[in-house]
Design a protein around this motif. Structure first.
Motif, PDB file in Angstrom:
ATOM      1  N   GLY A 160       5.372  17.122 -29.221  1.00  0.00           N
ATOM      2  CA  GLY A 160       5.793  16.014 -30.074  1.00  0.00           C
ATOM      3  C   GLY A 160       6.646  16.419 -31.257  1.00  0.00           C
ATOM      4  N   ASP A 161       7.163  17.648 -31.249  1.00  0.00           N
ATOM      5  CA  ASP A 161       8.020  18.083 -32.349  1.00  0.00           C
ATOM      6  C   ASP A 161       9.335  17.308 -32.371  1.00  0.00           C
ATOM      7  N   ILE A 162       9.823  16.941 -31.189  1.00  0.00           N
ATOM      8  CA  ILE A 162      10.985  16.066 -31.053  1.00  0.00           C
ATOM      9  C   ILE A 162      10.687  15.059 -29.953  1.00  0.00           C
ATOM     10  N   ASN A 163      11.435  13.967 -29.930  1.00  0.00           N
ATOM     11  CA  ASN A 163      11.225  12.953 -28.894  1.00  0.00           C
ATOM     12  C   ASN A 163      12.342  13.014 -27.855  1.00  0.00           C
ATOM     13  N   ARG A 164      12.221  12.194 -26.824  1.00  0.00           N
ATOM     14  CA  ARG A 164      13.186  12.233 -25.727  1.00  0.00           C
ATOM     15  C   ARG A 164      14.587  11.829 -26.189  1.00  0.00           C
ATOM     16  N   ARG A 165      14.674  10.889 -27.113  1.00  0.00           N
ATOM     17  CA  ARG A 165      15.981  10.464 -27.598  1.00  0.00           C
ATOM     18  C   ARG A 165      16.688  11.613 -28.309  1.00  0.00           C
ATOM     19  N   GLN A 166      15.956  12.333 -29.146  1.00  0.00           N
ATOM     20  CA  GLN A 166      16.542  13.483 -29.839  1.00  0.00           C
ATOM     21  C   GLN A 166      16.956  14.556 -28.834  1.00  0.00           C
ATOM     22  N   ALA A 167      16.131  14.764 -27.815  1.00  0.00           N
ATOM     23  CA  ALA A 167      16.462  15.751 -26.787  1.00  0.00           C
ATOM     24  C   ALA A 167      17.711  15.335 -26.018  1.00  0.00           C
ATOM     25  N   LEU A 168      17.848  14.045 -25.765  1.00  0.00           N
ATOM     26  CA  LEU A 168      19.016  13.550 -25.032  1.00  0.00           C
ATOM     27  C   LEU A 168      20.301  13.774 -25.829  1.00  0.00           C
ATOM     28  N   VAL A 169      20.245  13.505 -27.126  1.00  0.00           N
ATOM     29  CA  VAL A 169      21.418  13.739 -27.985  1.00  0.00           C
ATOM     30  C   VAL A 169      21.761  15.230 -28.005  1.00  0.00           C
ATOM     31  N   PHE A 170      20.732  16.056 -28.098  1.00  0.00           N
ATOM     32  CA  PHE A 170      20.938  17.501 -28.086  1.00  0.00           C
ATOM     33  C   PHE A 170      21.529  17.955 -26.757  1.00  0.00           C
ATOM     34  N   LEU A 171      21.046  17.374 -25.665  1.00  0.00           N
ATOM     35  CA  LEU A 171      21.572  17.699 -24.333  1.00  0.00           C
ATOM     36  C   LEU A 171      23.059  17.367 -24.243  1.00  0.00           C
ATOM     37  N   ALA A 172      23.441  16.238 -24.809  1.00  0.00           N
ATOM     38  CA  ALA A 172      24.860  15.862 -24.801  1.00  0.00           C
ATOM     39  C   ALA A 172      25.702  16.925 -25.500  1.00  0.00           C
ATOM     40  N   GLY A 173      25.185  17.444 -26.598  1.00  0.00           N
ATOM     41  CA  GLY A 173      25.895  18.517 -27.291  1.00  0.00           C
ATOM     42  C   GLY A 173      25.990  19.779 -26.458  1.00  0.00           C
ATOM     43  N   GLN A 174      24.893  20.137 -25.775  1.00  0.00           N
ATOM     44  CA  GLN A 174      24.902  21.320 -24.923  1.00  0.00           C
ATOM     45  C   GLN A 174      25.915  21.182 -23.792  1.00  0.00           C
ATOM     46  N   LEU A 175      25.927  20.030 -23.150  1.00  0.00           N
ATOM     47  CA  LEU A 175      26.854  19.814 -22.033  1.00  0.00           C
ATOM     48  C   LEU A 175      28.298  19.795 -22.513  1.00  0.00           C
ATOM     49  N   THR A 176      28.513  19.332 -23.720  1.00  0.00           N
ATOM     50  CA  THR A 176      29.863  19.336 -24.280  1.00  0.00           C
ATOM     51  C   THR A 176      30.362  20.762 -24.466  1.00  0.00           C
ATOM     52  N   VAL A 177      29.496  21.624 -25.006  1.00  0.00           N
ATOM     53  CA  VAL A 177      29.865  23.038 -25.168  1.00  0.00           C
ATOM     54  C   VAL A 177      30.084  23.683 -23.796  1.00  0.00           C
ATOM     55  N   GLY A 178      29.198  23.364 -22.850  1.00  0.00           N
ATOM     56  CA  GLY A 178      29.354  23.902 -21.500  1.00  0.00           C
ATOM     57  C   GLY A 178      30.656  23.463 -20.861  1.00  0.00           C
ATOM     58  N   LEU A 179      31.032  22.205 -21.086  1.00  0.00           N
ATOM     59  CA  LEU A 179      32.303  21.708 -20.553  1.00  0.00           C
ATOM     60  C   LEU A 179      33.473  22.448 -21.199  1.00  0.00           C
ATOM     61  N   GLY A 180      33.329  22.722 -22.493  1.00  0.00           N
ATOM     62  CA  GLY A 180      34.384  23.474 -23.173  1.00  0.00           C
ATOM     63  C   GLY A 180      34.604  24.842 -22.556  1.00  0.00           C
ATOM     64  N   VAL A 181      33.527  25.509 -22.173  1.00  0.00           N
ATOM     65  CA  VAL A 181      33.644  26.807 -21.512  1.00  0.00           C
ATOM     66  C   VAL A 181      34.274  26.636 -20.139  1.00  0.00           C
ATOM     67  N   LEU A 182      33.824  25.644 -19.383  1.00  0.00           N
ATOM     68  CA  LEU A 182      34.328  25.413 -18.031  1.00  0.00           C
ATOM     69  C   LEU A 182      35.828  25.118 -18.030  1.00  0.00           C
ATOM     70  N   LEU A 183      36.295  24.414 -19.046  1.00  0.00           N
ATOM     71  CA  LEU A 183      37.714  24.039 -19.117  1.00  0.00           C
ATOM     72  C   LEU A 183      38.628  25.229 -19.382  1.00  0.00           C
ATOM     73  N   GLN A 184      38.058  26.381 -19.667  1.00  0.00           N
ATOM     74  CA  GLN A 184      38.872  27.590 -19.828  1.00  0.00           C
ATOM     75  C   GLN A 184      39.267  28.183 -18.476  1.00  0.00           C
ATOM     76  N   LEU A 185      38.676  27.666 -17.395  1.00  0.00           N
ATOM     77  CA  LEU A 185      38.925  28.196 -16.058  1.00  0.00           C
ATOM     78  C   LEU A 185      40.012  27.391 -15.357  1.00  0.00           C
TER      79      LEU A 185
END
Length: 367
Positions: A160-185
């Motif tokens: 309960g340190d964070i909720n699902r909504r906070q995790a979802l927002v964080f996930l969006a940030g992670q995927l954005t960074v991952g997409l940034g790496v992928l776009l270098q290829l």
């Protein structure tokens, strides 16, 4: 602390009373005081032991787990623990198939040293980010299950340190960074990399419907065996990469089955499936067969890529490490299973070092 201090004072006071009464040589008082002091001492001893256990338990609860993450600001700790950044073995297990493929493709194309270094850096960052994203997705799926499993109860969402909504927002940030790496290829690699997201998403659900979630994890975690080659060469050499990918999947079945043995008792209680439960007492010989398949398939990829002796020396060290893990791991011991899991990672490292050594020999002109 106050209670413990009072306890010590009471012991001292009882002892002094006993000494004074004995000195006065009053027999019945001495006997009575001696008995009373003994009772008090017994009670206080028991109380002190109880307080010590309580204090020890409180200290353990307040300090465990303690990692370098705990030295960071409290607001960001749950997000870092969500990514398992304090346990880099998961990132390495995702990275090694990428590293195998990048190094082998550089060897095949006789690429300059800057090529593998560039892509190893990009894929290293991508492995860290996407492993974290996979953990976030997994924990969002498994929030309620994690509460029922002893080893995972302290995960940020389950606790309960964070909720699902906070995790979802964080996930969006992670995927954005991952997409940034992928776009270098190159575009071939961008499309190939994006196609793996379906596996990343469905993997956490597999443990609910099949005893082979480790196989699905293998398909996911070894995508880099395909992607690394296409990043270097512009397209996948399927004749080399398919056996390399299949060998990686078998390798994942080994290490993640060892890992799954940590939770098999809790998994039965909450209805989670795994190869650890499926294989049962036959785990060791079955994982031995998967280890042999790992070495054989990666060796085949090496033959098809025309590798030299250094590659097979590294592969031999990797095989020896897998054999060592299976020989030493006690599948009924959680600490032993964790050590075996980490040990499997070293086998991937040695396989990579074999490919690196072969590439180094090539570009140095010693062949």
């Amino acid at each position: 602390m106050t209670i413990i201090t009072l306890t010590r004072f009471s012991r001292l006071y009882a002892g002094r009373c006993l000494t004074r009464n004995s000195a006065r040589n009053i027999p019945w008082v001495g006997r009575h005081t001696s008995q009373t002091a003994g009772q008090i001492a017994g009670i206080l001893s028991s109380s002190t032991k109880l307080l010590s256990r309580h204090a020890s338990g409180t200290a353990s609860a307040s300090t465990a787990p303690t990692t370098w993450v705990d030295s960071l600001p409290p607001k960001i700790r749950p997000y870092l623990y969500l990514t398992r950044i304090d346990k880099p073995i998961g990132t390495l297990l995702l990275f090694y198939p990428c590293a195998w493929s990048i190094t082998m493709a550089s060897y095949a194309s006789e690429a300059p040293l800057t090529t593998p270094l560039t892509y190893l850096g990009l894929f290293g960052l991508g492995a860290m980010v996407m492993r974290g994203a996979g953990c976030t997705i997994n924990d969002m799926w498994d929030k309620n299950l994690d509460k029922a499993v002893e080893r995972t109860q302290s995960r940020p969402l389950a606790r309960g340190d964070i909720n699902r909504r906070q995790a979802l927002v964080f996930l969006a940030g992670q995927l954005t960074v991952g997409l940034g790496v992928l776009l270098q290829l190159n575009w071939y690699s961008i499309l190939l990399g994006a196609s793996s997201l379906s596996l990343v998403t469905v993997y956490p659900f597999m443990k609910r419907i099949t005893y082979w979630p480790q196989a699905v994890l293998g398909l996911t975690f070894n995508w880099g065996a395909l992607l690394g080659w296409s990043a270097v060469a512009g397209a996948v050499n399927w004749s080399v990469c398919l056996p390399l990918y299949a060998g990686g999947v078998c390798w994942t079945l080994v290490y993640d089955s060892v890992y799954a043995h940590q939770d098999k008792v809790d998994d039965i209680n909450v209805g989670i499936h795994s190869t650890a439960l499926l294989f049962g007492e036959q785990t060791r010989p079955i994982l031995g067969a998967f280890s042999a398949s790992t070495v054989s398939l990666i060796g085949l990829a090496g033959v098809l890529n025309a590798h030299g002796v250094p590659f097979y020396l590294g592969l031999g060290l990797g095989a020896a490490q897998l054999a060592r893990v299976l020989w030493k791991t006690d599948f009924e011991s959680r600490p032993s299973c964790w050590q075996g899991f980490v040990g499997c990672g070293w086998s991937g490292f040695w396989i990579w070092m074999g490919a690196v050594a072969d590439y180094a020999v090539l570009i140095s002109g010693l062949t």
